[in-house]
Design a protein around this motif. Structure first.
Motif, PDB file in Angstrom:
ATOM      1  N   TYR A   1       1.572  -8.347  29.225  1.00  0.00           N
ATOM      2  CA  TYR A   1       1.483  -9.547  30.054  1.00  0.00           C
ATOM      3  C   TYR A   1       0.877  -9.183  31.411  1.00  0.00           C
ATOM      4  O   TYR A   1       1.138  -8.098  31.925  1.00  0.00           O
ATOM      5  CB  TYR A   1       2.881 -10.152  30.261  1.00  0.00           C
ATOM      6  N   TYR A   2       0.128 -10.117  31.959  1.00  0.00           N
ATOM      7  CA  TYR A   2      -0.495  -9.917  33.265  1.00  0.00           C
ATOM      8  C   TYR A   2      -0.308 -11.160  34.127  1.00  0.00           C
ATOM      9  O   TYR A   2      -0.293 -12.291  33.633  1.00  0.00           O
ATOM     10  CB  TYR A   2      -1.998  -9.663  33.127  1.00  0.00           C
ATOM     11  N   ALA A   3      -0.209 -10.922  35.423  1.00  0.00           N
ATOM     12  CA  ALA A   3      -0.295 -12.030  36.363  1.00  0.00           C
ATOM     13  C   ALA A   3      -1.718 -12.571  36.343  1.00  0.00           C
ATOM     14  O   ALA A   3      -2.676 -11.820  36.127  1.00  0.00           O
ATOM     15  CB  ALA A   3       0.075 -11.561  37.765  1.00  0.00           C
ATOM     16  N   ASP A   4      -1.859 -13.854  36.563  1.00  0.00           N
ATOM     17  CA  ASP A   4      -3.185 -14.463  36.542  1.00  0.00           C
ATOM     18  C   ASP A   4      -4.120 -13.804  37.556  1.00  0.00           C
ATOM     19  O   ASP A   4      -5.326 -13.694  37.315  1.00  0.00           O
ATOM     20  CB  ASP A   4      -3.086 -15.960  36.842  1.00  0.00           C
ATOM     21  N   SER A   5      -3.565 -13.351  38.653  1.00  0.00           N
ATOM     22  CA  SER A   5      -4.382 -12.795  39.726  1.00  0.00           C
ATOM     23  C   SER A   5      -5.029 -11.459  39.365  1.00  0.00           C
ATOM     24  O   SER A   5      -5.971 -11.033  40.038  1.00  0.00           O
ATOM     25  CB  SER A   5      -3.540 -12.613  40.990  1.00  0.00           C
TER      26      SER A   5
ATOM     27  N   GLY B   1      -8.067  -9.396  33.589  1.00  0.00           N
ATOM     28  CA  GLY B   1      -9.468  -9.010  33.510  1.00  0.00           C
ATOM     29  C   GLY B   1      -9.840  -7.873  34.432  1.00  0.00           C
ATOM     30  O   GLY B   1     -10.939  -7.320  34.322  1.00  0.00           O
ATOM     31  N   ARG B   2      -8.945  -7.520  35.350  1.00  0.00           N
ATOM     32  CA  ARG B   2      -9.233  -6.419  36.291  1.00  0.00           C
ATOM     33  C   ARG B   2      -8.277  -5.247  36.101  1.00  0.00           C
ATOM     34  O   ARG B   2      -8.666  -4.101  36.281  1.00  0.00           O
ATOM     35  CB  ARG B   2      -9.119  -6.922  37.725  1.00  0.00           C
ATOM     36  N   PHE B   3      -7.027  -5.531  35.776  1.00  0.00           N
ATOM     37  CA  PHE B   3      -6.002  -4.501  35.619  1.00  0.00           C
ATOM     38  C   PHE B   3      -5.658  -4.334  34.147  1.00  0.00           C
ATOM     39  O   PHE B   3      -5.677  -5.311  33.384  1.00  0.00           O
ATOM     40  CB  PHE B   3      -4.735  -4.887  36.373  1.00  0.00           C
ATOM     41  N   THR B   4      -5.303  -3.104  33.777  1.00  0.00           N
ATOM     42  CA  THR B   4      -4.869  -2.811  32.413  1.00  0.00           C
ATOM     43  C   THR B   4      -3.619  -1.956  32.460  1.00  0.00           C
ATOM     44  O   THR B   4      -3.625  -0.889  33.086  1.00  0.00           O
ATOM     45  CB  THR B   4      -5.963  -2.082  31.631  1.00  0.00           C
ATOM     46  N   ILE B   5      -2.581  -2.408  31.783  1.00  0.00           N
ATOM     47  CA  ILE B   5      -1.349  -1.631  31.681  1.00  0.00           C
ATOM     48  C   ILE B   5      -1.338  -0.924  30.331  1.00  0.00           C
ATOM     49  O   ILE B   5      -1.788  -1.486  29.322  1.00  0.00           O
ATOM     50  CB  ILE B   5      -0.098  -2.521  31.855  1.00  0.00           C
ATOM     51  N   SER B   6      -0.834   0.292  30.324  1.00  0.00           N
ATOM     52  CA  SER B   6      -0.696   1.045  29.077  1.00  0.00           C
ATOM     53  C   SER B   6       0.470   2.002  29.225  1.00  0.00           C
ATOM     54  O   SER B   6       0.972   2.220  30.326  1.00  0.00           O
ATOM     55  CB  SER B   6      -1.986   1.796  28.747  1.00  0.00           C
ATOM     56  N   ARG B   7       0.890   2.557  28.114  1.00  0.00           N
ATOM     57  CA  ARG B   7       1.992   3.524  28.160  1.00  0.00           C
ATOM     58  C   ARG B   7       1.754   4.606  27.128  1.00  0.00           C
ATOM     59  O   ARG B   7       1.116   4.372  26.095  1.00  0.00           O
ATOM     60  CB  ARG B   7       3.335   2.830  27.932  1.00  0.00           C
ATOM     61  N   ASN B   8       2.317   5.767  27.418  1.00  0.00           N
ATOM     62  CA  ASN B   8       2.299   6.896  26.500  1.00  0.00           C
ATOM     63  C   ASN B   8       3.740   7.347  26.346  1.00  0.00           C
ATOM     64  O   ASN B   8       4.287   8.030  27.219  1.00  0.00           O
ATOM     65  CB  ASN B   8       1.413   8.018  27.042  1.00  0.00           C
ATOM     66  N   ASN B   9       4.365   6.935  25.259  1.00  0.00           N
ATOM     67  CA  ASN B   9       5.791   7.245  25.086  1.00  0.00           C
ATOM     68  C   ASN B   9       6.037   8.742  24.907  1.00  0.00           C
ATOM     69  O   ASN B   9       7.108   9.236  25.248  1.00  0.00           O
ATOM     70  CB  ASN B   9       6.357   6.463  23.900  1.00  0.00           C
ATOM     71  N   ALA B  10       5.058   9.462  24.381  1.00  0.00           N
ATOM     72  CA  ALA B  10       5.221  10.912  24.223  1.00  0.00           C
ATOM     73  C   ALA B  10       5.253  11.611  25.583  1.00  0.00           C
ATOM     74  O   ALA B  10       5.849  12.682  25.718  1.00  0.00           O
ATOM     75  CB  ALA B  10       4.094  11.474  23.369  1.00  0.00           C
ATOM     76  N   ARG B  11       4.621  11.001  26.573  1.00  0.00           N
ATOM     77  CA  ARG B  11       4.593  11.573  27.918  1.00  0.00           C
ATOM     78  C   ARG B  11       5.516  10.860  28.881  1.00  0.00           C
ATOM     79  O   ARG B  11       5.517  11.164  30.075  1.00  0.00           O
ATOM     80  CB  ARG B  11       3.159  11.551  28.453  1.00  0.00           C
TER      81      ARG B  11
ATOM     82  N   GLN C   1      -4.240   0.745  35.284  1.00  0.00           N
ATOM     83  CA  GLN C   1      -5.624   0.927  35.677  1.00  0.00           C
ATOM     84  C   GLN C   1      -6.064  -0.309  36.437  1.00  0.00           C
ATOM     85  O   GLN C   1      -5.993  -1.419  35.911  1.00  0.00           O
ATOM     86  CB  GLN C   1      -6.510   1.134  34.451  1.00  0.00           C
ATOM     87  N   MET C   2      -6.512  -0.110  37.661  1.00  0.00           N
ATOM     88  CA  MET C   2      -6.897  -1.226  38.531  1.00  0.00           C
ATOM     89  C   MET C   2      -8.370  -1.116  38.878  1.00  0.00           C
ATOM     90  O   MET C   2      -8.791  -0.137  39.502  1.00  0.00           O
ATOM     91  CB  MET C   2      -6.043  -1.212  39.802  1.00  0.00           C
ATOM     92  N   ASN C   3      -9.137  -2.094  38.463  1.00  0.00           N
ATOM     93  CA  ASN C   3     -10.577  -2.134  38.725  1.00  0.00           C
ATOM     94  C   ASN C   3     -10.923  -3.333  39.599  1.00  0.00           C
ATOM     95  O   ASN C   3     -10.127  -4.266  39.733  1.00  0.00           O
ATOM     96  CB  ASN C   3     -11.346  -2.216  37.419  1.00  0.00           C
TER      97      ASN C   3
END
Length: 122
Positions: free
Chosen positions: A59-63, A66-76, A82-84
């Motif tokens: 989920y993302y805030a509308d603001s 298209g610019r930010f991407t959230i991800s996770r690495n459960n092994a780490r 990521q903010m562009n």
């Protein structure tokens, strides 16, 4: 208990990018939904992005769509943001947070990091 430590903040020019990381220690990281929030001076803390336990449900805030991407690495035991295409309006302290159950867009998370400053200059 879950301990969260954010990193990756800094000063960047408008249009630039940053990648925030949040390292978790303690109990099983994969059991938690994770969220990123931000708080600018004089403003309330606001939801930025959230990701479910196995990356189901993002989920993302509308603001930031298209610019930010959230991800996770459960092994780490790490969640990323990521903010562009950053703008001065993105300037804030960014916090990661963890909760059991599903992602919510309110601040009802059980565990919080101490935050990392992101400053975007015009």
């Amino acid at each position: 208990q879950v301990q969260l430590v954010e990193s990756g903040g800094g000063l960047v020019q408008a249009g630039g990018s940053l990648r925030l990381s949040c390292a978790a220690s303690g109990r099983t990281f994969s059991a938690y939904a994770m969220g990123w929030f931000r708080q600018a001076p004089g403003k309330e803390r606001e939801f930025v992005a959230g990701i479910g336990q196995n990356s189901f449900g993002i989920y993302y805030a509308d603001s930031v769509k298209g610019r930010f991407t959230i991800s996770r690495n459960n092994a780490r035991n790490t969640v990323y943001l990521q903010m562009n295409s950053l703008t001065p309006e993105d300037t804030a302290v960014y916090y990661c947070a963890a909760k059991s159950g599903m992602v919510v867009t309110t601040t009802q998370y059980n565990y919080w990091g101490q935050g990392t400053q992101v400053t975007v200059s015009s």
